[in-house]
Write a protein that holds these residues in place. Structure first.
Motif, PDB file in Angstrom:
ATOM      1  N   PHE A 178      12.506 -38.182 -17.917  1.00 33.56           N
ATOM      2  CA  PHE A 178      13.915 -38.290 -17.562  1.00 33.56           C
ATOM      3  C   PHE A 178      14.037 -38.263 -16.047  1.00 33.56           C
ATOM      4  O   PHE A 178      13.605 -37.299 -15.405  1.00 33.56           O
ATOM      5  CB  PHE A 178      14.728 -37.135 -18.167  1.00 33.56           C
ATOM      6  CG  PHE A 178      14.924 -37.254 -19.661  1.00 33.56           C
ATOM      7  CD1 PHE A 178      16.056 -37.869 -20.171  1.00 33.56           C
ATOM      8  CD2 PHE A 178      13.978 -36.767 -20.533  1.00 33.56           C
ATOM      9  CE1 PHE A 178      16.240 -37.986 -21.536  1.00 33.56           C
ATOM     10  CE2 PHE A 178      14.149 -36.880 -21.905  1.00 33.56           C
ATOM     11  CZ  PHE A 178      15.280 -37.491 -22.401  1.00 33.56           C
ATOM     12  N   ALA A 179      14.627 -39.308 -15.467  1.00 32.42           N
ATOM     13  CA  ALA A 179      14.845 -39.359 -14.019  1.00 32.42           C
ATOM     14  C   ALA A 179      15.875 -38.304 -13.632  1.00 32.42           C
ATOM     15  O   ALA A 179      16.735 -37.935 -14.432  1.00 32.42           O
ATOM     16  CB  ALA A 179      15.338 -40.744 -13.601  1.00 32.42           C
ATOM     17  N   MET A 180      15.773 -37.814 -12.403  1.00 26.33           N
ATOM     18  CA  MET A 180      16.730 -36.811 -11.927  1.00 26.33           C
ATOM     19  C   MET A 180      18.139 -37.395 -12.011  1.00 26.33           C
ATOM     20  O   MET A 180      18.402 -38.468 -11.480  1.00 26.33           O
ATOM     21  CB  MET A 180      16.409 -36.426 -10.487  1.00 26.33           C
ATOM     22  CG  MET A 180      17.192 -35.231  -9.989  1.00 26.33           C
ATOM     23  SD  MET A 180      16.764 -33.684 -10.794  1.00 26.33           S
ATOM     24  CE  MET A 180      15.130 -33.419 -10.167  1.00 26.33           C
ATOM     25  N   PRO A 181      19.053 -36.703 -12.694  1.00 20.39           N
ATOM     26  CA  PRO A 181      20.418 -37.232 -12.816  1.00 20.39           C
ATOM     27  C   PRO A 181      21.195 -37.069 -11.514  1.00 20.39           C
ATOM     28  O   PRO A 181      20.879 -36.220 -10.686  1.00 20.39           O
ATOM     29  CB  PRO A 181      21.033 -36.357 -13.915  1.00 20.39           C
ATOM     30  CG  PRO A 181      20.319 -35.052 -13.781  1.00 20.39           C
ATOM     31  CD  PRO A 181      18.904 -35.413 -13.364  1.00 20.39           C
ATOM     32  N   ASP A 182      22.206 -37.912 -11.356  1.00 15.04           N
ATOM     33  CA  ASP A 182      23.147 -37.697 -10.258  1.00 15.04           C
ATOM     34  C   ASP A 182      23.823 -36.353 -10.494  1.00 15.04           C
ATOM     35  O   ASP A 182      23.959 -35.908 -11.631  1.00 15.04           O
ATOM     36  CB  ASP A 182      24.212 -38.805 -10.232  1.00 15.04           C
ATOM     37  CG  ASP A 182      23.633 -40.154  -9.856  1.00 15.04           C
ATOM     38  OD1 ASP A 182      22.581 -40.190  -9.177  1.00 15.04           O
ATOM     39  OD2 ASP A 182      24.230 -41.170 -10.253  1.00 15.04           O
ATOM     40  N   ALA A 183      24.243 -35.723  -9.413  1.00 15.61           N
ATOM     41  CA  ALA A 183      24.850 -34.395  -9.520  1.00 15.61           C
ATOM     42  C   ALA A 183      26.335 -34.496  -9.846  1.00 15.61           C
ATOM     43  O   ALA A 183      27.201 -34.177  -9.034  1.00 15.61           O
ATOM     44  CB  ALA A 183      24.621 -33.603  -8.236  1.00 15.61           C
TER      45      ALA A 183
END
Length: 169
Positions: A76-81
């Motif tokens: 899972f790619a780092m999600p936007d905050a």
């Protein structure tokens, strides 16, 4: 009948993901912002990392057992905050877990799954990877998500974290 690997992992992950989604919805409704830097301590990874790790150590752990290798993030790619990204990531993880069958999970028993980070490699039997590595990490990061919002003043209780228990009716 013995407890299956699926029963020991998937329903509990889905329950806690439901709790995390509930916490996110309450935090958004309360207008809690500053999500990019939200932590419990200065040397802690931020909220986006906690969300990524909840997804990674649930649905990502299942994917890792299919390939035999888990990398940080669990695919899972780092999600936007932001709330939309956090919610989407957790809903995607829950949807992926919903497709996993008991037969597939039982087929993982005795297989090999390694945690790989750079040159570090930690070999596991797949069931031990799931139950002694990913499940504790999953619970830790889910509790950090809860703790970050609790620390920001969101009125939460244990039932918010637990989600919906699977009660006999």
């Amino acid at each position: 009948m013995p407890l299956s690997l699926h029963a020991a992992f998937v329903p509990s992950c889905r329950q806690i993901i439901g709790g995390c989604l509930n916490v996110l919805a309450k935090a958004e409704a309360a207008g809690i912002g500053d999500l990019a830097t939200a932590t419990l301590a200065p040397d802690m990874f931020p909220l986006a990392f906690q969300v990524q790790s909840v997804a990674g150590h649930s649905a990502g752990a299942i994917a890792a057992m299919r390939t035999g290798q888990f990398n940080p993030g669990g695919g899972f790619a780092m999600p936007d905050a932001d709330y939309a990204s956090f919610t989407a990531m957790l809903k995607d993880a829950d949807a992926a877990l919903a497709t996993v069958t008991e037969a597939e999970m039982e087929g993982f028993i005795g297989g090999d799954t390694a945690f790989v980070f750079g040159e570090r490699r930690m070999p596991f039997k797949s069931e031990d990877f799931l139950l002694s590595f990913s499940r504790p990490n999953f619970c830790f990061h889910a509790s950090m998500l809860y703790g970050i919002f609790r620390n920001k003043g969101l009125p939460l209780g244990k039932k918010d974290f637990l989600g919906r228990p699977r009660m006999a009716m």
